[in-house]
Scaffold this motif. Structure first.
Motif, PDB file in Angstrom:
ATOM      1  N   PRO A  47      -0.306   2.901 -12.900  1.00 55.26           N
ATOM      2  CA  PRO A  47       0.621   2.833 -14.036  1.00 55.26           C
ATOM      3  C   PRO A  47       1.456   1.547 -14.050  1.00 55.26           C
ATOM      4  O   PRO A  47       2.016   1.150 -13.020  1.00 55.26           O
ATOM      5  CB  PRO A  47       1.510   4.065 -13.830  1.00 55.26           C
ATOM      6  CG  PRO A  47       0.643   5.018 -13.068  1.00 55.26           C
ATOM      7  CD  PRO A  47      -0.171   4.163 -12.154  1.00 55.26           C
ATOM      8  N   LYS A  48       1.525   0.905 -15.206  1.00 53.01           N
ATOM      9  CA  LYS A  48       2.226  -0.376 -15.314  1.00 53.01           C
ATOM     10  C   LYS A  48       3.699  -0.265 -14.929  1.00 53.01           C
ATOM     11  O   LYS A  48       4.270  -1.181 -14.352  1.00 53.01           O
ATOM     12  CB  LYS A  48       2.104  -0.909 -16.744  1.00 53.01           C
ATOM     13  CG  LYS A  48       0.707  -1.399 -17.089  1.00 53.01           C
ATOM     14  CD  LYS A  48       0.669  -2.034 -18.476  1.00 53.01           C
ATOM     15  CE  LYS A  48      -0.722  -2.574 -18.786  1.00 53.01           C
ATOM     16  NZ  LYS A  48      -0.762  -3.181 -20.156  1.00 53.01           N
ATOM     17  N   GLY A  49       4.296   0.869 -15.244  1.00 52.64           N
ATOM     18  CA  GLY A  49       5.719   1.039 -14.951  1.00 52.64           C
ATOM     19  C   GLY A  49       6.029   1.080 -13.466  1.00 52.64           C
ATOM     20  O   GLY A  49       7.199   0.980 -13.078  1.00 52.64           O
ATOM     21  N   LEU A  50       5.001   1.212 -12.628  1.00 59.44           N
ATOM     22  CA  LEU A  50       5.205   1.240 -11.180  1.00 59.44           C
ATOM     23  C   LEU A  50       5.102  -0.150 -10.561  1.00 59.44           C
ATOM     24  O   LEU A  50       5.188  -0.289  -9.338  1.00 59.44           O
ATOM     25  CB  LEU A  50       4.188   2.184 -10.522  1.00 59.44           C
ATOM     26  CG  LEU A  50       4.206   3.638 -11.021  1.00 59.44           C
ATOM     27  CD1 LEU A  50       3.211   4.477 -10.239  1.00 59.44           C
ATOM     28  CD2 LEU A  50       5.611   4.238 -10.924  1.00 59.44           C
ATOM     29  N   GLY A  51       4.897  -1.166 -11.387  1.00 60.08           N
ATOM     30  CA  GLY A  51       4.839  -2.526 -10.868  1.00 60.08           C
ATOM     31  C   GLY A  51       3.515  -2.840 -10.203  1.00 60.08           C
ATOM     32  O   GLY A  51       2.508  -2.158 -10.405  1.00 60.08           O
ATOM     33  N   SER A  52       3.527  -3.861  -9.369  1.00 60.52           N
ATOM     34  CA  SER A  52       2.318  -4.281  -8.670  1.00 60.52           C
ATOM     35  C   SER A  52       2.199  -3.543  -7.339  1.00 60.52           C
ATOM     36  O   SER A  52       3.089  -3.665  -6.491  1.00 60.52           O
ATOM     37  CB  SER A  52       2.347  -5.788  -8.407  1.00 60.52           C
ATOM     38  OG  SER A  52       1.350  -6.151  -7.476  1.00 60.52           O
TER      39      SER A  52
END
Length: 528
Positions: A47-52
């Motif tokens: 998920p993008k909201g969890l960062g890299s």
């Protein structure tokens, strides 16, 4: 003998240094598969909201793009570590949409092996290496085996305690530098832990069964429980068993834990020695990496172990190099199953017991191991993982066979002596209460998590998959009911944004080709 551990902690309790045991250092790493609401392995990107996942300090992935790993900082209190783990669970759930975190060690419904997605980290050389290593694991052992989840417990002692511990030990130990004494002491703990590591799967193992899809046609010794579930009647922690491996390459691997130099040399040899099975795979196919090397181990982490000596590495540094240059910093316990009954997979009481057990390993005598000792250690661990609740189970000691229950009761006496002193420090009786609960599990195996899981499956007429899915859905609903504060959300959003920036910076800094980067990485092993 437990008497020596009791004597040593008693001596420490008479000094001002005793207070340091109130601030044991611990951090938790917890793995959880992402699944659909129906319990199928998620095929979506991280998920993008969890960062890299490559650069985020608290949220990353393990083998698979679908296998989350949630990390706490180091805390001097149990409450602090668990609050941090709870917080990161709640933030992750705010970003998962309809997906779940699978709250059991053995996996959800899996697709065919090739459809299990390998984790991706980006285009920097270090990121490419992480992915290529995982591709190699899949080619060597199958991807399904890599979807097993666990909890890793990182443990260290407060810095101020070490000089006082050193005064208790031999003249030879007192002559060491403080870091060399720490390293010697952590290997002391590791040797003892390995001897009695079977105790944790018996008491806390929570993986007695698995869905049939996990084996995907492999040969095994498991029994059929229902149309979709395999199990062993007295199993405690199939997660820690070896039935998932398609290669027996590691069976003859003898890593020595007597001294740091022994450990480094034996593990190094496994990383630099070619293995025929892996030579057949090759390093590249059509220009794409199939594994990092054709050696028995690609890197240190591939070695299956119940406990590891650890040191935080610098950028590009190999773990063995960090240990050789700066010694052991902490130890990582790897035998803890994700308990499906617990929202976080672990709770205060289990941590209390693990702390007592590790301190017992520190204070008890710890003779060096030979090959016969190692064989007994492996045999005992395998016996308890597969048959731990079997009445009359016998384990091996140097002097001969012994009933597991008798050995465990003796160990619990020594561990309870540690608990008594920790209760004196913290106030109350929680540590001794937890030890008493473990004694009750010993006398009544039905109280163990593994037995409870099988009993609940039978009572509710559930397959393993149905049981674990129901627990996962229940925990997900509870996590979503309580939102984080605006400050907590801001902190996670900032961490995610900064992780993306760090990943981009690393990608822009890559100036050499991956082949050259990898050759330089492996050159470090030749220099050990």
């Amino acid at each position: 003998m437990p008497e020596l551990a009791t004597q040593r902690i008693e001596q420490l309790s008479q000094t001002d240094a005793f207070q340091y045991l109130k601030s044991l250092q611990r951090g938790i790493e917890k793995e959880s598969l992402r699944t659909t609401r129906a319990g199928l392995l998620a095929q979506t990107d991280h998920p993008k909201g969890l960062g890299s996942p490559f650069t985020h300090p608290r949220i990353t992935t393990d083998f698979s793009e679908s296998l989350l790993e949630l990390i706490t900082p180091v805390f001097p209190s149990i409450d602090g570590a668990l609050a941090s783990l709870d917080e990161v669970h709640r933030y992750v759930y705010s970003q998962l949409g309809d997906e779940l975190m699978w709250t059991a060690s053995m996996p959800c419904q899996l697709p065919e092996d090739a459809a299990i997605p390998v984790a991706r980290y980006g285009s920097s050389n270090a990121a490419k290496m992480k992915t290529a290593y995982r591709v190699g694991l899949g080619n060597r052992y199958g991807r399904a085996m890599q979807t097993i989840s666990g909890i890793h417990y990182n443990f260290s002692l407060p810095e101020g305690l070490w000089p006082h511990l050193q005064q208790q030990r031999s003249a030879e130990s007192q002559a060491l530098s403080i870091q060399d004494f720490k390293t010697e002491s952590y290997f002391h703990v590791i040797r003892n832990f390995r001897r009695i590591s079977w105790l944790l799967p018996y008491l806390y193992g929570a993986s007695p069964a698995v869905s049939k899809c996990f084996l995907q046609g492999q040969q095994h010794d498991l029994q059929e429980l229902d149309d979709s579930t395999l199990y062993l009647p007295y199993a405690t922690a199939l997660r820690m068993g070896d039935f998932g491996y398609q290669s027996n390459a590691q069976n003859g691997l003898a890593i020595c834990y007597n001294k740091l130099d022994n450990y480094i040399e034996t593990l190094k040899q496994a990383i630099v020695t070619e293995h025929p099975d892996y030579q057949k795979i090759g390093i590249k196919k059509d220009g794409a990496y199939q594994q990092l090397s054709t050696a028995l181990l690609q890197i240190e982490n591939e070695f299956y172990s119940t406990i590891r000596p650890k040191r935080v590495t610098e950028s590009g540094e190999i773990p063995l190099g960090a240990l050789q240059n700066r010694g052991v910093e902490y130890i990582e316990v790897r035998t803890i199953d994700v308990n499906p009954y617990l929202p976080l997979g672990i709770d205060k009481d289990e941590i209390r017991f693990v702390d007592c057990l590790l301190l017992f390993c520190l204070f008890d005598d710890s003779p060096e191991c030979d090959d016969d000792d190692s064989a007994r250690i492996n045999s005992n661990f395998k016996a308890v993982v597969n048959h731990g609740r079997q009445p009359g189970l016998q384990l091996q000691q140097r002097a001969g066979n012994v009933a597991m229950s008798d050995w465990a009761e003796e160990l619990l006496q020594g561990i309870t002596a540690i608990a008594k002193h920790l209760d004196a420090l913290h106030g109350g009786g929680n540590y001794q209460r937890v030890c008493q609960q473990q004694l009750e599990k010993l006398h009544n195996p039905a109280l163990t998590p593994s037995a409870k899981i099988l009993a609940d499956m039978q009572k509710n007429q559930q397959s393993y998959f149905e049981f674990a899915l129901a627990q996962s859905q229940q925990h997900a609903d509870n996590f979503k009911k309580t939102t984080l504060s605006s400050e907590q959300i801001d902190a996670f959003e900032t961490a995610s944004h900064e992780s993306n920036q760090r990943r981009a910076a690393l990608e822009s800094e890559s100036t050499v080709g991956f082949d050259e980067y990898l050759a330089a990485f492996y050159q470090q092993y030749q220099q050990l």
